[in-house]
Scaffold this motif. Structure first.
Motif: not given
Length: 86
Positions: A75, A78-79, A81-83, A85-86
């Protein structure tokens, strides 16, 4: 908290699987020799049940915590990677 989870060195999965496999083989070998000894059969059953209960009490929490930690690490990654990419 995130840094603590990411930077903790944990043994790789192959090492953990090998360690559990070695432990299981040793336990099975010990039971094999116990069951073929001249010990009374009722005592063999008692020792086997106690051993199974003991290893369950020891190993179940370890395996459950390991699965929980893997989920937390997944988790967190993933968090991140999401932060990124944005």
């Amino acid at each position: 908290m995130h840094g603590m989870v990411e930077n903790d060195p944990t043994p790789d999965r192959g090492f953990r699987v090998l360690l559990v496999a070695v432990m299981l083989v040793l336990i099975i070998v010990a039971h094999f020799f116990m069951w073929f000894s001249n010990m009374p059969p009722d005592l063999k059953i008692v020792f086997t049940v106690l051993n199974v209960a003991g290893w369950t009490i020891v190993l179940a929490p370890i395996l459950l915590v390991d699965r929980w930690l893997a989920a937390v690490q997944h988790r967190v990654s993933q968090d991140e990677a999401d932060s990124q990419s944005s």
